[in-house]
Motif scaffolding. Structure first.
Motif, mmCIF file in Angstrom:
data_model
loop_
_atom_site.group_PDB
_atom_site.id
_atom_site.type_symbol
_atom_site.label_atom_id
_atom_site.label_comp_id
_atom_site.label_asym_id
_atom_site.label_seq_id
_atom_site.Cartn_x
_atom_site.Cartn_y
_atom_site.Cartn_z
ATOM 1 N N ALA A 128 0.871 -1.171 0.000
ATOM 2 C CA ALA A 128 0.000 0.000 0.000
ATOM 3 C C ALA A 128 0.906 1.218 0.000
ATOM 4 O O ALA A 128 2.118 1.111 0.239
ATOM 5 C CB ALA A 128 -0.922 -0.004 1.220
ATOM 6 N N ASP A 129 0.333 2.371 -0.266
ATOM 7 C CA ASP A 129 1.140 3.583 -0.363
ATOM 8 C C ASP A 129 0.533 4.677 0.506
ATOM 9 O O ASP A 129 -0.677 4.694 0.751
ATOM 10 C CB ASP A 129 1.207 4.051 -1.817
ATOM 11 N N ILE A 130 1.370 5.571 0.977
ATOM 12 C CA ILE A 130 0.927 6.734 1.742
ATOM 13 C C ILE A 130 1.342 7.990 0.989
ATOM 14 O O ILE A 130 2.497 8.124 0.584
ATOM 15 C CB ILE A 130 1.519 6.731 3.160
ATOM 16 N N VAL A 131 0.400 8.888 0.791
ATOM 17 C CA VAL A 131 0.648 10.132 0.064
ATOM 18 C C VAL A 131 0.356 11.305 0.992
ATOM 19 O O VAL A 131 -0.680 11.327 1.676
ATOM 20 C CB VAL A 131 -0.242 10.230 -1.193
ATOM 21 N N THR A 132 1.257 12.265 1.037
ATOM 22 C CA THR A 132 1.056 13.464 1.851
ATOM 23 C C THR A 132 0.426 14.557 1.005
ATOM 24 O O THR A 132 0.906 14.861 -0.094
ATOM 25 C CB THR A 132 2.391 13.961 2.440
ATOM 26 N N VAL A 133 -0.677 15.131 1.490
ATOM 27 C CA VAL A 133 -1.412 16.164 0.757
ATOM 28 C C VAL A 133 -1.646 17.357 1.673
ATOM 29 O O VAL A 133 -1.524 17.265 2.892
ATOM 30 C CB VAL A 133 -2.765 15.630 0.236
ATOM 31 N N THR A 134 -2.001 18.472 1.069
ATOM 32 C CA THR A 134 -2.372 19.675 1.821
ATOM 33 C C THR A 134 -3.887 19.771 1.862
ATOM 34 O O THR A 134 -4.551 19.764 0.821
ATOM 35 C CB THR A 134 -1.786 20.941 1.179
ATOM 36 N N GLY A 135 -4.445 19.822 3.049
ATOM 37 C CA GLY A 135 -5.889 19.863 3.206
ATOM 38 C C GLY A 135 -6.450 21.258 3.065
ATOM 39 O O GLY A 135 -5.715 22.239 2.873
ATOM 40 N N ARG A 136 -7.771 21.351 3.189
ATOM 41 C CA ARG A 136 -8.443 22.648 3.123
ATOM 42 C C ARG A 136 -7.964 23.592 4.221
ATOM 43 O O ARG A 136 -8.036 24.816 4.089
ATOM 44 C CB ARG A 136 -9.952 22.451 3.252
ATOM 45 N N ASP A 137 -7.478 23.002 5.320
ATOM 46 C CA ASP A 137 -7.014 23.804 6.447
ATOM 47 C C ASP A 137 -5.590 24.317 6.262
ATOM 48 O O ASP A 137 -5.047 24.999 7.134
ATOM 49 C CB ASP A 137 -7.104 22.990 7.742
ATOM 50 N N GLY A 138 -4.978 23.973 5.124
ATOM 51 C CA GLY A 138 -3.629 24.428 4.842
ATOM 52 C C GLY A 138 -2.542 23.574 5.457
ATOM 53 O O GLY A 138 -1.356 23.806 5.215
ATOM 54 N N ALA A 139 -2.934 22.570 6.243
ATOM 55 C CA ALA A 139 -1.961 21.695 6.892
ATOM 56 C C ALA A 139 -1.723 20.443 6.051
ATOM 57 O O ALA A 139 -2.541 20.082 5.188
ATOM 58 C CB ALA A 139 -2.458 21.296 8.283
ATOM 59 N N GLU A 140 -0.609 19.776 6.310
ATOM 60 C CA GLU A 140 -0.311 18.536 5.599
ATOM 61 C C GLU A 140 -0.993 17.354 6.279
ATOM 62 O O GLU A 140 -1.041 17.266 7.508
ATOM 63 C CB GLU A 140 1.200 18.300 5.548
ATOM 64 N N HIS A 141 -1.530 16.475 5.460
ATOM 65 C CA HIS A 141 -2.204 15.278 5.966
ATOM 66 C C HIS A 141 -1.766 14.086 5.120
ATOM 67 O O HIS A 141 -1.334 14.242 3.971
ATOM 68 C CB HIS A 141 -3.720 15.439 5.886
ATOM 69 N N ARG A 142 -1.903 12.895 5.685
ATOM 70 C CA ARG A 142 -1.498 11.676 4.988
ATOM 71 C C ARG A 142 -2.731 10.912 4.522
ATOM 72 O O ARG A 142 -3.727 10.804 5.237
ATOM 73 C CB ARG A 142 -0.636 10.794 5.885
#
Length: 378
Positions: A128-142
């Protein structure tokens, strides 16, 4: 980063640990002793908790030059996985013990202990893979995503992970194109598990006799086999041994009016009845469950839905190696309700429905109820 590598004794977890070492992390290997009475040797490719597996994991850790420990989680495993498995079958549901093990052992009990000991992450050999994204709150999430090799993808059994657990998870094999490449890498590294068979089936039932395992714990009391109209067709030797979609072992003794086979449609533990009917009656168009979770940001925070009750498009997968089916999901009165674009066959309460948006695992629910595409006659 301090990484605790969960080493089952198989090739995948050994290579995952090796890659964590190569990435420069401070890695410690740990093998989980889950069986109170482990067998000395594996039975073919069945099981993954034998003494042999523990020794294979130790040899791999030695080859990698990392510390290695065996942690006894057998009591927790029995309570959270084995007892749950028995209780679910006793209630007429069909559980997935691998989901419970990932949820309650590898990414709850193990991760909890790892963090308490100062580790930053737990690495496993899951595809499986984990991708880090920027959420609507401006913070990074996995986010949790499918592996590059869809044939080996294990994101389904990881669908129970939460955002907090993903923040401390590592899946070094996620981008690997194929299992053959993992085996070749293991061989090149001199790991003796390079050609070890994959484990399969339920690890705590190594002989594969689920019916016998349940009979000794749930009990087996004779009861009626009935059709959807309540007409008695035969007698079973214990309702817990049956699951939705089952065809064999009914022993009704005579065919239907149209000569077509019957399948188990429902198990009713209170009345000790097994309901059977035609194959088309296995088709369901809606799934729902109140025990749901999101693998990271929820649909609203992800921008997938405008509000919790707003239906959103997704795909749903109800078995580890099943094809995903297009669907629409929403939260209604405390339930995650999933309406299917095309009917699915043989879906049982107790199974896990995992939602995908593209390659991303959005979340999951344990199925409490289904809606048949072919209602019973009234």
């Amino acid at each position: 980063m301090r990484v605790l590598a969960a080493m089952s004794g198989g090739v995948d977890s050994a290579v995952a640990a090796a890659r964590a070492v190569d990435a420069g992390h401070d890695v410690v290997g740990v093998h989980l002793a889950l069986n109170r009475n482990p067998g000395t040797l594996r039975t073919g490719a069945r099981g993954c908790c034998t003494i042999e597996d523990s020794m294979d994991a130790r040899r791999a850790a030695t080859r990698l030059g990392i510390p290695f420990y065996v942690w006894d989680f057998s009591e927790r495993f029995k309570a959270d996985v084995m007892d749950d498995f028995v209780a679910e079958y006793a209630a007429g549901r069909t559980p997935n013990p691998c989901m419970r093990c990932n949820e309650r052992i590898k990414f709850a009990a193990l991760l909890e202990k790892a963090l308490a000991l100062g580790f930053d992450a737990v690495a496993t050999g899951h595809y499986a893979d984990i991708v880090t994204v920027t959420g609507r709150d401006g913070a990074e999430h996995r986010e949790l995503h499918r592996a590059a090799d869809w044939a080996k993808d294990q994101s389904y059994v990881l669908g129970v992970l939460t955002g907090e657990q993903l923040a401390h998870a590592m899946f070094p094999l996620g981008a690997t194109p194929s299992k053959a490449e993992v085996r070749a890498e293991a061989a090149a590294r001199g790991l003796t598990v390079a050609q070890k068979p994959d484990s399969h089936d339920i690890c705590f039932i190594p002989d594969g006799d689920t019916r016998g395992f349940l009979a000794g714990r749930v009990g087996a009391v004779d009861g009626p086999i009935v059709d959807r109209d309540g007409r008695r067709l035969g007698t079973h030797a214990g309702a817990a041994a049956f699951t939705v979609g089952q065809r064999k072992g009914l022993n009704i003794g005579f065919p239907t009016d149209d000569g077509q086979p019957r399948f188990v449609l429902e198990v009713r533990p209170v009345s000790n009845e097994v309901v059977v009917g035609p194959r088309e009656a296995l088709a369901v168009t809606e799934l729902a469950g109140s025990r749901y979770s999101w693998a990271g940001l929820d649909p609203v925070a992800s921008g997938i839905a405008d509000a919790a009750a707003t239906p959103f498009a997704c795909e749903v997968q109800v078995r580890a190696h099943a094809d995903p089916v297009a669907a629409t999901a929403s939260l209604v009165a405390g339930e995650l309700v999933i309406s299917l674009d095309a009917a699915l066959l043989g879906v049982a309460p107790g199974q896990t429905a995992v939602l995908y948006v593209g390659t991303r695992v959005l979340g999951q629910c344990t199925i409490d109820r289904t809606v048949s595409a072919v209602p019973a006659r009234t």
